[in-house]
Design a protein around this motif. Structure first.
Motif, mmCIF file in Angstrom:
data_model
loop_
_atom_site.group_PDB
_atom_site.id
_atom_site.type_symbol
_atom_site.label_atom_id
_atom_site.label_comp_id
_atom_site.label_asym_id
_atom_site.label_seq_id
_atom_site.Cartn_x
_atom_site.Cartn_y
_atom_site.Cartn_z
ATOM 1 N N GLU A 71 -16.011 7.198 -1.408
ATOM 2 C CA GLU A 71 -16.571 6.042 -0.708
ATOM 3 C C GLU A 71 -15.647 4.830 -0.837
ATOM 4 O OE1 GLU A 71 -20.868 3.681 -0.460
ATOM 5 O OE2 GLU A 71 -20.636 5.430 -1.763
ATOM 6 N N LYS A 72 -15.039 4.675 -2.010
ATOM 7 C CA LYS A 72 -14.089 3.572 -2.208
ATOM 8 C C LYS A 72 -12.882 3.749 -1.277
ATOM 9 C CE LYS A 72 -15.273 3.253 -7.134
ATOM 10 N NZ LYS A 72 -14.783 3.470 -8.524
ATOM 11 N N THR A 73 -12.358 4.972 -1.231
ATOM 12 C CA THR A 73 -11.209 5.251 -0.374
ATOM 13 C C THR A 73 -11.529 4.978 1.087
ATOM 14 O OG1 THR A 73 -10.314 6.912 -1.888
ATOM 15 C CG2 THR A 73 -9.633 7.062 0.414
ATOM 16 N N ALA A 74 -12.715 5.413 1.520
ATOM 17 C CA ALA A 74 -13.119 5.219 2.915
ATOM 18 C C ALA A 74 -13.166 3.735 3.270
ATOM 19 C CB ALA A 74 -14.473 5.870 3.164
ATOM 20 N N PHE A 75 -13.620 2.912 2.345
ATOM 21 C CA PHE A 75 -13.689 1.471 2.608
ATOM 22 C C PHE A 75 -12.308 0.892 2.873
ATOM 23 C CE2 PHE A 75 -12.908 -2.653 0.559
ATOM 24 C CZ PHE A 75 -13.513 -3.471 1.504
ATOM 25 N N PHE A 76 -11.342 1.221 2.018
ATOM 26 C CA PHE A 76 -10.001 0.652 2.180
ATOM 27 C C PHE A 76 -9.299 1.207 3.420
ATOM 28 C CE2 PHE A 76 -10.827 -0.324 -2.262
ATOM 29 C CZ PHE A 76 -10.442 -1.656 -2.290
ATOM 30 N N GLU A 77 -9.545 2.466 3.736
ATOM 31 C CA GLU A 77 -8.966 3.030 4.951
ATOM 32 C C GLU A 77 -9.552 2.349 6.190
ATOM 33 O OE1 GLU A 77 -9.691 7.188 4.587
ATOM 34 O OE2 GLU A 77 -7.853 7.555 3.427
ATOM 35 N N ASN A 78 -10.850 2.087 6.185
ATOM 36 C CA ASN A 78 -11.491 1.393 7.300
ATOM 37 C C ASN A 78 -10.952 -0.031 7.449
ATOM 38 O OD1 ASN A 78 -13.080 3.575 8.008
ATOM 39 N ND2 ASN A 78 -14.823 2.930 6.749
ATOM 40 N N MET A 79 -10.691 -0.677 6.324
ATOM 41 C CA MET A 79 -10.160 -2.030 6.372
ATOM 42 C C MET A 79 -8.750 -2.017 6.968
ATOM 43 S SD MET A 79 -10.277 -4.962 3.441
ATOM 44 C CE MET A 79 -9.086 -4.223 2.333
ATOM 45 N N GLY A 80 -7.960 -0.996 6.634
ATOM 46 C CA GLY A 80 -6.629 -0.866 7.208
ATOM 47 C C GLY A 80 -6.689 -0.656 8.712
ATOM 48 N N ARG A 81 -7.636 0.168 9.170
ATOM 49 C CA ARG A 81 -7.786 0.407 10.611
ATOM 50 C C ARG A 81 -8.230 -0.873 11.332
ATOM 51 N NH1 ARG A 81 -9.151 5.763 8.858
ATOM 52 N NH2 ARG A 81 -11.292 5.160 8.338
ATOM 53 N N ALA A 82 -9.110 -1.642 10.677
ATOM 54 C CA ALA A 82 -9.559 -2.902 11.274
ATOM 55 C C ALA A 82 -8.400 -3.881 11.418
ATOM 56 C CB ALA A 82 -10.670 -3.520 10.421
ATOM 57 N N ALA A 83 -7.529 -3.921 10.408
ATOM 58 C CA ALA A 83 -6.355 -4.798 10.477
ATOM 59 C C ALA A 83 -5.421 -4.364 11.605
ATOM 60 C CB ALA A 83 -5.623 -4.785 9.136
ATOM 61 N N ALA A 84 -5.229 -3.055 11.763
ATOM 62 C CA ALA A 84 -4.360 -2.543 12.826
ATOM 63 C C ALA A 84 -4.933 -2.856 14.202
ATOM 64 C CB ALA A 84 -4.184 -1.032 12.664
ATOM 65 N N LEU A 142 -4.077 -8.896 8.694
ATOM 66 C CA LEU A 142 -4.447 -8.435 7.354
ATOM 67 C C LEU A 142 -5.414 -9.403 6.691
ATOM 68 C CD1 LEU A 142 -4.083 -6.361 5.122
ATOM 69 C CD2 LEU A 142 -2.157 -7.699 4.268
ATOM 70 N N SER A 143 -5.139 -10.699 6.764
ATOM 71 C CA SER A 143 -6.009 -11.673 6.085
ATOM 72 C C SER A 143 -7.392 -11.720 6.731
ATOM 73 C CB SER A 143 -5.372 -13.062 6.099
ATOM 74 O OG SER A 143 -5.230 -13.545 7.418
ATOM 75 N N ARG A 144 -7.466 -11.621 8.048
ATOM 76 C CA ARG A 144 -8.766 -11.681 8.721
ATOM 77 C C ARG A 144 -9.561 -10.390 8.552
ATOM 78 N NH1 ARG A 144 -9.568 -16.032 12.034
ATOM 79 N NH2 ARG A 144 -7.725 -17.334 12.424
ATOM 80 N N ALA A 145 -8.872 -9.273 8.519
ATOM 81 C CA ALA A 145 -9.574 -7.995 8.351
ATOM 82 C C ALA A 145 -10.109 -7.824 6.945
ATOM 83 C CB ALA A 145 -8.649 -6.836 8.696
ATOM 84 N N THR A 146 -9.667 -8.649 6.025
ATOM 85 C CA THR A 146 -10.127 -8.523 4.644
ATOM 86 C C THR A 146 -11.312 -9.438 4.355
ATOM 87 O OG1 THR A 146 -8.493 -10.187 3.962
ATOM 88 C CG2 THR A 146 -7.867 -7.872 3.746
#
Length: 329
Positions: free
Chosen positions: A159-172, A211-215
């Motif tokens: 679940e932790k991994t999924a969160f960070f991967e989703n955040m990366g996709r949102a930034a992209a 990156l800053s906004r997606a976080t």
């Protein structure tokens, strides 16, 4: 009573909560678990975020854009985290913790031995059972300067991994939107390259902005992430986050009102904020039950609690005693 969230505390804690009609949310960096909040800043998680970001970008990026992105991604995690912590999403974070029932748990989450050992080792302990929905209604805040919510902690690595991967996709996704719209770069934005091309400068700005906004969700989720070793607690948290200027003292009616307060704690002077409860209103008060912890005089203590609540005009609270034969002192 398995649908309640329980806050374990000492006798002074119980008295303070009832008399002041509030809970205390402690600054996340002053909690007992030294990995609190730092868990989300692990290099592996940041790498997952960046790998997901890179994989979600289109394949036909111009060479200058690829140079910018790959150059920043190749840096060490602390430099990337500096981008995140320096973004508009950065806040001061305070939490108040509760424990809930585990799946298929036979016991009472308000009468859990591990919690009594942690909170009643030096005297009489209590657990306060709060209705989850009413507590959520009580604490929720969402405005440009402050946010408060009731959240379940994350222990599972997947679940932790999924969160960070989703955040990366949102930034992209935001990077792609900025690039397609050819968004204007502020005149004040500069890169480390004095001879940077227009494409290079735009890509650098789009990357940092995306990156800053997606976080925006980073710090809320960071306060939810806990080491798997604490999974037995099945913790929920009130997470309060605010900009520093929103935490400054204010003048009201000629009086100075301090938002952040301080108490003596295990790690020295500890910052906290108050979370109002509205205990006097039986219809909307989230407090529904108080369990008197193990001890030699549980029935006497139960009577004290009942009279104490009556004296404060608080009604409709079930008061019970622990069934665990544990001697805290």
């Amino acid at each position: 009573m398995h649908d309640l969230l329980y806050h374990y505390t000492s006798e002074p804690g119980l008295i303070g909560i009832v008399e002041n009609d509030n809970l205390r949310a402690t600054h996340v960096r002053f909690l007992n678990d030294w990995t609190e909040f730092r868990e989300a800043f692990a290099e592996d998680y940041v790498r997952q975020l960046l790998d997901s970001f890179r994989a979600s970008l289109p394949e036909d990026l111009p060479p200058d854009a690829i140079t910018v992105i790959d150059g920043i991604i190749s840096r060490r995690a602390p430099e990337i985290l500096e981008i995140i912590s320096g973004s508009d999403s950065a806040n001061e974070t305070f939490v108040c913790s509760f424990t809930s029932s585990l799946p298929q748990e036979a016991g009472d989450p308000g009468d859990r031995l591990s919690q009594w050992r942690g909170y009643a080792s030096a005297g009489q302990g209590f657990s306060l059972g709060f209705d989850k929905t009413l507590l959520k209604n009580c604490v929720e805040i969402n405005n440009p300067k402050a946010k408060a919510s009731l959240e379940e902690c994350i222990y599972n690595d997947a679940e932790k991994t999924a969160f960070f991967e989703n955040m990366g996709r949102a930034a992209a996704s935001r990077f792609n939107d900025l690039k397609q719209s050819n968004a204007q770069v502020p005149s004040t934005f500069v890169t480390v390259r004095p001879d940077a091309s227009g494409e290079y400068k735009r890509s650098a700005y789009y990357f940092l902005d995306s990156l800053s906004r997606a976080t925006a969700a980073f710090f809320t989720t960071a306060a939810r992430i806990k080491h798997v070793g604490f999974q037995e607690e099945h913790e929920w948290r009130v997470i309060f986050q605010a900009k520093k200027d929103a935490l400054a003292p204010v003048e009201k009616g000629g009086k100075r009102i301090e938002i952040v307060k301080f108490r003596d704690g295990q790690f020295g002077r500890t910052p906290y904020i108050d979370i109002p409860l509205g205990l006097a209103d039986a219809q909307t008060s989230p407090l529904r039950r108080i369990v008197v912890g193990p001890g030699r005089h549980k029935e006497d203590v139960k009577r004290f609690v009942e009279l104490f609540l009556l004296n404060r005009g608080i009604q409709g609270i079930e008061v019970s005693t622990s069934i665990i034969p544990y001697r805290s002192s």
